[in-house]
Design an enzyme around this catalytic site. Structure first.
Site, PDB file in Angstrom:
ATOM      1  CG  ASP A   8      -4.793  -1.330  -1.015  1.00  0.00           C
ATOM      2  OD1 ASP A   8      -5.003  -1.998   0.365  1.00  0.00           O
ATOM      3  OD2 ASP A   8      -3.773  -0.484  -0.826  1.00  0.00           O
ATOM      4  CG  ASP A  10      -3.347  -1.972   5.295  1.00  0.00           C
ATOM      5  OD1 ASP A  10      -3.474  -1.785   6.144  1.00  0.00           O
ATOM      6  OD2 ASP A  10      -3.176  -3.327   4.867  1.00  0.00           O
ATOM      7  N   GLY A  45       1.532  -4.436   0.322  1.00  0.00           N
ATOM      8  CA  GLY A  45       0.384  -4.982  -0.342  1.00  0.00           C
ATOM      9  C   GLY A  45       0.708  -6.911   0.306  1.00  0.00           C
ATOM     10  NE  ARG A  48      -1.395 -11.566   8.803  1.00  0.00           N
ATOM     11  CZ  ARG A  48      -2.337 -11.577  10.463  1.00  0.00           C
ATOM     12  NH1 ARG A  48      -2.632 -12.982  10.900  1.00  0.00           N
ATOM     13  NH2 ARG A  48      -3.162 -11.217   9.686  1.00  0.00           N
ATOM     14  CB  SER A 116      -5.077  -6.348   5.949  1.00  0.00           C
ATOM     15  OG  SER A 116      -4.967  -6.482   7.156  1.00  0.00           O
ATOM     16  CG  ASP A 170       0.084   1.794  -0.849  1.00  0.00           C
ATOM     17  OD1 ASP A 170      -1.377  -0.008  -0.124  1.00  0.00           O
ATOM     18  OD2 ASP A 170       0.297   1.983  -0.010  1.00  0.00           O
TER      19      ASP A 170
HETATM   20  C1  BG6 Z   1      -1.801  -5.040   2.882  1.00  0.00           C
HETATM   21  C2  BG6 Z   1      -0.404  -4.458   2.996  1.00  0.00           C
HETATM   22  O1  BG6 Z   1      -2.880  -4.538   2.550  1.00  0.00           O
HETATM   23  O2  BG6 Z   1      -2.097  -6.711   3.936  1.00  0.00           O
HETATM   24  C3  BG6 Z   1       0.403  -5.448   3.693  1.00  0.00           C
HETATM   25  O3  BG6 Z   1       0.406  -3.737   2.344  1.00  0.00           O
HETATM   26  C4  BG6 Z   1       0.194  -6.585   4.854  1.00  0.00           C
HETATM   27  O4  BG6 Z   1       1.727  -4.760   4.708  1.00  0.00           O
HETATM   28  C5  BG6 Z   1      -0.853  -7.523   4.245  1.00  0.00           C
HETATM   29  O5  BG6 Z   1       1.644  -7.526   4.847  1.00  0.00           O
HETATM   30  C6  BG6 Z   1      -1.386  -8.806   5.195  1.00  0.00           C
HETATM   31  O6  BG6 Z   1      -2.082  -7.970   6.205  1.00  0.00           O
HETATM   32  P1  BG6 Z   1      -2.552  -8.655   7.637  1.00  0.00           P
HETATM   33  O7  BG6 Z   1      -3.516  -7.528   8.425  1.00  0.00           O
HETATM   34  O8  BG6 Z   1      -3.046  -9.764   6.932  1.00  0.00           O
HETATM   35  O9  BG6 Z   1      -1.475  -8.626   7.846  1.00  0.00           O
HETATM   36 MG    MG Z   2      -1.506  -1.074   0.165  1.00  0.00          MG
END
Ligand code: BG6
Ligand code: MG
Length: 221
Positions: A8, A10, A45, A48, A116, A170
């Site tokens: 992962d 973030d 995790g 969006r 993300s 995490d």
């Molecule tokens: C995850 C984060 O890795 O990605 C989340 O832990 C986040 O908090 C998700 O909402 C989506 O991310 P992004 O950057 O596409 O908005």
């Molecule tokens: Mg994470």
């Protein structure tokens, strides 16, 4: 035998989770929604859209159209991109540089399983994009974490079996996704919160490849 590591991003490789929370906090303020203390763990995790839905539920505002939700997500992402623009290799979490180097030295293949869409930007800013043989594109997934799809996909990118990989998370939903994929889960955080993980360390600074391999081998034998 351990052949690959799935990460992962973030909250595991870098502390961008705090920027996600900050950006969602700013959007919530615009909507007059107060985030509870549990927000950090609940949002960690989640995709969006899933994150936005959690926030709207906190504020009992589940009545917005798809178009309004898209605008809210765009607003949050603009704030988030502004917050991460100054990230550098200094923002790699403690212990991660050594772990990645040790894994590379041991011939382990590595992939990113982050929800993300901004993951490629951050990997470039951290200067570690080249270390990963694959990065799952979350835009191609049907289900977000806790569904195992993203971890199954990451494992496929490395051409490995579930019993040959270890994945790092995490987030509670992330650990659930790893276990759903039948993989060995390393949790980073509170062991009572991440209780479904096979092995938990309090911080990334406590990660040692030798300990991870020893635990992986004892579970898989
Ligand atoms: C995850 C984060 O890795 O990605 C989340 O832990 C986040 O908090 C998700 O909402 C989506 O991310 P992004 O950057 O596409 O908005
Ligand atoms: Mg994470």
């Amino acid at each position: 035998m351990l052949k690959g590591l799935l990460f992962d991003l973030d909250g595991v490789l870098t502390d961008s989770a705090k920027y996600h929370l900050q950006a969602w906090g700013e959007l919530a303020k615009k909507l007059n929604i107060t985030l509870p203390e549990s927000a950090n763990d609940e949002l960690r995790g989640r995709s969006r859209l899933d994150s936005l839905n959690v926030i709207l539920k906190f504020g009992n505002q589940q009545y917005y159209s798809e178009q309004q939700k898209k605008e809210f997500m765009d607003t949050k992402n603009r704030i988030y991109l502004h917050l991460i623009r100054a990230m550098t290799p200094q923002d790699i979490l403690p212990g991660i540089t050594d772990l990645l180097a040790d894994a590379q030295g041991a011939g382990l293949r590595m992939a990113i399983a982050s929800a993300s869409r901004n993951a490629p930007i951050i990997l470039n800013q951290l200067g570690i994009a080249d270390l990963f043989a694959g990065v799952v594109d979350p835009a191609t997934l049907i289900h977000g974490k806790p569904d195992p799809e993203i971890y199954e996909r990451a494992q496929q990118l490395l051409h490995l079996r579930a019993t040959e990989v270890t994945a790092f998370e995490d987030a509670v939903v992330g650990v659930q996704a790893i276990k759903g994929a039948g993989q060995f889960a390393v949790g980073i955080g509170n062991k009572h919160v991440l209780r479904q993980a096979d092995y938990v360390v309090p911080t990334t600074g406590d990660l040692r490849l030798s300990d991870i391999i020893a635990n992986f081998d004892s579970r898989n034998n």
